[in-house]
Design an enzyme around this catalytic site. Structure first.
Site, PDB file in Angstrom:
ATOM      1  N   SER A  82      53.450  63.271  68.886  1.00 39.26           N
ATOM      2  CA  SER A  82      54.900  63.204  68.773  1.00 39.26           C
ATOM      3  C   SER A  82      55.470  64.631  68.750  1.00 39.26           C
ATOM      4  CB  SER A  82      55.290  62.380  67.541  1.00 39.26           C
ATOM      5  OG  SER A  82      56.645  62.017  67.568  1.00 39.26           O
ATOM      6  N   HIS A 116      54.411  53.749  69.215  1.00 37.09           N
ATOM      7  CA  HIS A 116      54.172  55.143  68.854  1.00 37.09           C
ATOM      8  C   HIS A 116      53.108  55.255  67.751  1.00 37.09           C
ATOM      9  CE1 HIS A 116      55.745  59.165  69.376  1.00 37.09           C
ATOM     10  NE2 HIS A 116      56.008  59.321  68.098  1.00 37.09           N
TER      11      HIS A 116
END
Length: 545
Positions: free
Chosen positions: A207, A467
């Protein structure tokens, strides 16, 4: 490598072998003095080692200074790293303040593996939108169980303390990125003292950590610090990474904490240094329009050329096009529903009214979308912004209202705009202008409980592969199931072996299980390794699926 540095590395190699003495395997000697780590059964840990002077007082909002203090007593390296001061999305309640301002440390984890005298090194940059997160929040038990490499976790400044910028030489920003770079220099110089191989360092992150890895790699001398790099679900081209409008936010930050209408950047900086760190970080809540949106109000910026010790002075696209970046093997990745992290926030109750934020979005789309999708500061006029908002809504949901019935389409919008499209763009630039291998994979294997379920507390919606569903198989995180399924255990081992082999490969070869990644440099089509619960397969695409 100059003579002095060569002698130092050789001395570290000698020290690391003596530190492995069975009578005292935890004592390590550095230029600062001796430190003592902890025996954790199947690995040793040496935690919270400072690599920079504390960024407090006059050193706040300044580039980090290398740690220069000497230890008269043996340094206690058994304490886990503290959280850097932050307004944390994952802290429950209204007060989300967590951590400490003095936090610039590295933590080292060395496996007990009698078959190796030294180990390749994986340096880890944690995620958290440049606003929150911590080294300690990414676990290392899976990695240490396999015993393939030394892991080094990097802590760096976050939020306004790490990234407030007026866009000029007085307050240029990017302090968190400069922290990361200094930490990498520390690792390169000292890791041999812990049995690490300084010539075999792999940098990884997820990320914002993945974007940080890419940004570090855009420094032309990056190859002197690491051998290869992997950016998981985040890269420098993501629209939430390199921000515009930082000057306005910096002066608004000053107004919120009581600096008034500062005359210029120098006056603002002086005033901000006089405030408590808690005041500065708590001001983050004033930049959020609801929940934790936008999730990155402070982040990396392009600095002016006259900034002292600038980190980034060009748009990342221009850096890549110039060819003047770290030419090392690089892999960039995404998961099929990366945007579930962002879209899931809209399933929250809006002001405890029984109406979800998703339903409220129908009336607030033109107000909220520019913040949700990070184009508010990149559009020149309100009309241009509204036209774009209208276009993307029509493209993904047409004339339908937002609801749980078409949540999947909204989640795909977030995935494409915040992650997938820019992953393809980054890979396209690297295959065109790069000379070192550029790899990519897409992961599709949903966790039973991932970050979307963690945020929403809902199990009635199919979020897909969200994610972190891949990355947290390597580095455990509380937002996903600790107990892995048999297929996830196999994938976890393959990922860990992938990192170890990539760090050791002299040819920059990247493998996952039985699959060998195909290089994208010079390829007309995108070479993408598809990974799911059944295995892996190399595929070619004109556009990412």
């Amino acid at each position: 490598m100059n003579c002095v540095r060569l002698c130092f590395v050789l001395s570290c190699l000698w020290l690391s072998s003596s530190a492995a003495d069975p009578d005292d395997p935890l004592l390590v000697e550095l230029p600062q003095g001796k430190l003592r780590g902890r025996d954790n059964g199947n690995y040793y840990s040496y935690e919270s080692i400072p690599y920079a002077e504390p960024p407090i007082g006059d050193l706040r909002f300044e580039a980090p200074q290398a740690y220069a203090q000497k230890w008269t007593d043996t340094f206690d390296a058994t304490q886990p790293p503290v959280v850097c001061l932050q307004w944390d999305q994952f802290t429950q309640g209204d007060n989300k303040l967590a951590g400490e301002e003095d936090c610039l440390t590295v933590s080292i984890y060395r496996p007990k593996n009698s078959s190796r005298k030294s180990f390749p090194v994986v340096a880890h940059i944690h995620g958290g939108a440049f606003m929150f997160g911590a080294a300690a929040q990414n676990g290392h038990e899976n990695v240490m169980r396999e015993g393939k490499f030394i892991l080094v976790k990097i802590s760096y400044r976050l939020g306004p303390l790490g990234f407030a910028s007026t866009g000029d030489a007085d307050l240029p920003g990017n302090y968190g990125l400069k922290d990361q770079r200094l930490a990498l220099q520390w690792i390169k110089q000292h890791i041999a003292c812990f049995g690490g191989e300084p010539e075999n360092i792999l940098l990884v992150g997820h990320s914002a950590g993945g974007a940080s890895v890419h940004l570090q790699m855009l420094r032309e001398d990056f190859s002197q610090l690491a051998k290869a790099a992997i950016s998981f679900s985040g890269n420098a081209l993501d629209p939430w990474v390199v921000l515009q409008g930082g000057r306005g936010r910096a002066f608004e930050l000053g107004r919120i904490v009581g600096c008034g209408l500062a005359a210029d950047s120098a006056a603002l900086k002086k005033c901000l240094k006089s405030k408590t760190a808690s005041e500065i970080v708590t001001a983050v809540r004033s930049f959020l329009i609801f929940s934790y949106v936008p999730f990155a109000p402070f982040g990396p910026v392009v600095e002016p050329l006259d900034a002292p010790e600038p980190f980034l002075t060009q748009d990342p696209r221009d850096v890549i096009k110039s060819g003047k970046f770290g030419q090392v093997p690089w892999a960039v990745t995404y998961v099929t529903e990366d945007g579930g992290y962002n879209a899931a926030l809209l399933l929250e109750d809006a002001n405890k009214s029984g109406k979800t934020l998703l339903e409220e979005l129908n009336d607030r789309w033109f107000d909220w979308a520019p913040y949700l999708l990070f184009y508010r500061d990149s559009k020149k006029t309100i009309k241009e912004m509204d036209d774009y908002s209208r276009k993307i809504r029509q493209e993904y949901v047409g004339d339908l209202p937002f609801s749980t019935q078409n949540y999947w389409e909204l989640q795909q919008l977030f995935t494409d705009i915040l992650f997938k499209n820019s992953t393809q763009d980054a890979l396209d630039l690297h295959r065109t202008y790069g000379s070192s291998p550029a790899y990519a994979f897409v992961y599709d294997n949903p966790a039973d409980r991932g970050i979307a379920q963690f945020l929403t507390k809902r199990r009635d919606i199919n979020f897909g592969t969200v994610h972190g569903d891949d990355y947290f198989l390597i580095f455990e995180n509380v937002v996903r199931d600790a107990q892995l399924r048999p297929d996830e255990e196999r994938i976890s081992r393959n990922f860990i072996n992938m990192l170890a082999d990539f760090a050791l490969s002299d040819k920059g070869t990247l493998t996952f299980g039985e699959c060998v990644f195909q290089d994208n440099v010079g390829s007309e089509k995108f070479n993408l390794l598809a990974i799911d619960r059944n295995g892996c397969e190399n595929k070619q695409y004109a556009e990412f699926p």
